[in-house]
Write a protein that holds these residues in place. Sequence first.
Motif, PDB file in Angstrom:
ATOM      1  N   UNK A  19     -19.202  -4.144   4.705  1.00 39.38           N
ATOM      2  CA  UNK A  19     -18.376  -4.923   5.791  1.00 39.38           C
ATOM      3  C   UNK A  19     -19.248  -4.816   7.192  1.00 39.38           C
ATOM      4  N   UNK A  20     -19.010  -5.849   7.912  1.00 36.36           N
ATOM      5  CA  UNK A  20     -19.643  -6.175   9.186  1.00 36.36           C
ATOM      6  C   UNK A  20     -18.681  -6.240  10.434  1.00 36.36           C
ATOM      7  N   UNK A  21     -18.953  -5.540  11.320  1.00 41.82           N
ATOM      8  CA  UNK A  21     -18.080  -5.618  12.487  1.00 41.82           C
ATOM      9  C   UNK A  21     -18.927  -5.742  13.912  1.00 41.82           C
ATOM     10  N   UNK A  22     -18.235  -6.906  14.523  1.00 40.66           N
ATOM     11  CA  UNK A  22     -19.154  -7.222  15.903  1.00 40.66           C
ATOM     12  C   UNK A  22     -18.049  -7.357  16.669  1.00 40.66           C
ATOM     13  N   UNK A  23     -18.222  -6.728  17.912  1.00 33.64           N
ATOM     14  CA  UNK A  23     -17.249  -6.920  19.080  1.00 33.64           C
ATOM     15  C   UNK A  23     -15.832  -6.618  18.683  1.00 33.64           C
ATOM     16  N   UNK A  24     -15.800  -5.597  17.941  1.00 34.40           N
ATOM     17  CA  UNK A  24     -14.270  -5.261  17.241  1.00 34.40           C
ATOM     18  C   UNK A  24     -13.627  -6.260  16.159  1.00 34.40           C
ATOM     19  N   UNK A  25     -14.289  -7.304  15.836  1.00 26.67           N
ATOM     20  CA  UNK A  25     -13.791  -8.183  14.813  1.00 26.67           C
ATOM     21  C   UNK A  25     -14.576  -7.930  13.650  1.00 26.67           C
ATOM     22  N   UNK A  26     -14.057  -8.199  12.356  1.00 29.44           N
ATOM     23  CA  UNK A  26     -14.429  -7.955  11.248  1.00 29.44           C
ATOM     24  C   UNK A  26     -15.243  -9.470  10.970  1.00 29.44           C
ATOM     25  N   UNK A  27     -16.460  -9.692  10.732  1.00 24.50           N
ATOM     26  CA  UNK A  27     -17.264 -10.815  10.707  1.00 24.50           C
ATOM     27  C   UNK A  27     -17.650 -11.227   9.331  1.00 24.50           C
ATOM     28  N   UNK A  28     -17.725 -10.303   8.470  1.00 26.46           N
ATOM     29  CA  UNK A  28     -18.086 -10.375   6.968  1.00 26.46           C
ATOM     30  C   UNK A  28     -17.864  -9.402   6.247  1.00 26.46           C
ATOM     31  N   UNK A  29     -17.446  -9.823   5.110  1.00 26.34           N
ATOM     32  CA  UNK A  29     -17.091  -8.631   3.901  1.00 26.34           C
ATOM     33  C   UNK A  29     -17.570  -8.891   2.689  1.00 26.34           C
ATOM     34  N   UNK A  30     -18.001  -7.810   1.881  1.00 25.44           N
ATOM     35  CA  UNK A  30     -18.818  -8.125   0.713  1.00 25.44           C
ATOM     36  C   UNK A  30     -17.607  -8.129  -0.320  1.00 25.44           C
ATOM     37  N   UNK A  31     -18.243  -8.229  -1.746  1.00 24.88           N
ATOM     38  CA  UNK A  31     -17.373  -8.302  -2.891  1.00 24.88           C
ATOM     39  C   UNK A  31     -16.810  -7.106  -3.204  1.00 24.88           C
ATOM     40  N   UNK A  32     -15.831  -6.567  -2.348  1.00 24.33           N
ATOM     41  CA  UNK A  32     -15.251  -5.418  -2.664  1.00 24.33           C
ATOM     42  C   UNK A  32     -13.632  -5.527  -2.683  1.00 24.33           C
ATOM     43  N   UNK A  33     -12.979  -4.714  -3.272  1.00 24.21           N
ATOM     44  CA  UNK A  33     -11.465  -4.984  -3.470  1.00 24.21           C
ATOM     45  C   UNK A  33     -10.835  -4.605  -1.985  1.00 24.21           C
ATOM     46  N   UNK A  34      -9.629  -5.342  -1.827  1.00 29.21           N
ATOM     47  CA  UNK A  34      -9.020  -4.468  -0.455  1.00 29.21           C
ATOM     48  C   UNK A  34      -8.760  -3.312  -0.129  1.00 29.21           C
ATOM     49  N   UNK A  35      -8.842  -2.324  -1.039  1.00 30.96           N
ATOM     50  CA  UNK A  35      -8.849  -0.763  -0.743  1.00 30.96           C
ATOM     51  C   UNK A  35      -9.910  -0.335  -0.073  1.00 30.96           C
ATOM     52  N   UNK A  36     -10.875  -1.301   0.409  1.00 30.01           N
ATOM     53  CA  UNK A  36     -12.036  -0.858   1.297  1.00 30.01           C
ATOM     54  C   UNK A  36     -11.670  -1.480   2.311  1.00 30.01           C
ATOM     55  N   UNK A  37     -11.476  -0.791   3.557  1.00 32.31           N
ATOM     56  CA  UNK A  37     -11.003  -1.454   4.696  1.00 32.31           C
ATOM     57  C   UNK A  37     -11.572  -0.774   5.877  1.00 32.31           C
ATOM     58  N   UNK A  38     -11.715  -1.341   7.014  1.00 32.73           N
ATOM     59  CA  UNK A  38     -12.223  -0.621   8.300  1.00 32.73           C
ATOM     60  C   UNK A  38     -11.930  -1.097   9.323  1.00 32.73           C
ATOM     61  N   UNK A  39     -12.513  -0.491  10.458  1.00 36.35           N
ATOM     62  CA  UNK A  39     -12.335  -1.237  11.809  1.00 36.35           C
ATOM     63  C   UNK A  39     -13.310  -0.601  12.795  1.00 36.35           C
ATOM     64  N   UNK A  40     -13.318  -1.273  13.782  1.00 35.52           N
ATOM     65  CA  UNK A  40     -14.495  -1.050  14.956  1.00 35.52           C
ATOM     66  C   UNK A  40     -13.449  -0.731  16.168  1.00 35.52           C
ATOM     67  N   UNK A  41     -13.848   0.201  16.929  1.00 30.81           N
ATOM     68  CA  UNK A  41     -13.150   0.570  18.108  1.00 30.81           C
ATOM     69  C   UNK A  41     -13.838  -0.026  19.272  1.00 30.81           C
ATOM     70  N   UNK A  42     -13.004   0.223  20.360  1.00 32.79           N
ATOM     71  CA  UNK A  42     -13.561  -0.454  21.586  1.00 32.79           C
ATOM     72  C   UNK A  42     -14.917  -0.014  22.280  1.00 32.79           C
ATOM     73  N   UNK A  43     -15.203   1.424  21.705  1.00 30.97           N
ATOM     74  CA  UNK A  43     -16.659   1.936  22.104  1.00 30.97           C
ATOM     75  C   UNK A  43     -17.572   1.464  20.892  1.00 30.97           C
ATOM     76  N   UNK A  44     -17.344   0.708  20.192  1.00 29.46           N
ATOM     77  CA  UNK A  44     -18.031   0.113  19.153  1.00 29.46           C
ATOM     78  C   UNK A  44     -18.139   1.012  17.843  1.00 29.46           C
TER      79      UNK A  44
END
Lengths: 116, 118
Positions: free
Chosen positions: A47-72
């Motif tokens: 996964x890639x997060x930038x400025x709180x948004x998910x920008x890109x995702x690799x070839x992994x199933x949906x049970x892999x998830x994440x997030x980015x907080x306001x403090x990055x």
Amino acid sequence: EAGVTQSPTHLIKTRGQQATLRCSPISGHTSVYWYQQALGLGLQFLLWYDEGEERNRGNFPPRFSGRQFPNYSSELNVNALELEDSALYLCASSFYQSIQGNYGYTFGSGTRLTVV
Amino acid sequence: AQSVTQPDIHITVSEGASLELRCNYSYGATPYLFWYVQSPGQGLQLLLKYFSGDTLVQGIKGFEAEFKRSQSSFNLRKPSVHWSDAAEYFCAVGALKGRGSTLGRLYFGRGTQLTVWP
């Protein structure tokens, strides 16, 4: 300057449980990336997060998830753990300064997840 | 398609000998190239990076790399290897994304394991 910080260092979970991994980027870095390094499979982009948004995702199933907080800082969640999820999970952060042409891409020491 | 090839899975050298680790890449955009080193159970440490300018790049620990656009190569070299250089080495390529303001994901080679004989 503090580097990329990951916690916990080691994590042992039972199959079917959920795991939460955390990453604090270098101060001033707004992009955070997650990679999985499983034995024999090399470095796989998650996964890639930038400025709180998910920008890109690799070839992994949906049970892999994440997030980015306001403090990055970022969190990677793995649900319904399977034995093959056992791996070293690496977080990285980056910066880019177009005017100066300066950039960096720094990795943390990783979280070793073991699923039993 | 983007890819990085490190043709040597394992290299063994004697301490004090010279070293060259090969890396070839395929990337549609202007490449940002990196070499990282990983000791067992550790994260990746950046050795050096290249985007533009002088094609011979100096890094940490006495390593250098040469970018050859015509060969799509970015080989890592060290004139005299030390026992502490034993580790796994990864070549990676990435590019600017979005409005050209941030680096996207990196594509990694499979790594070259370096063994150093005393």
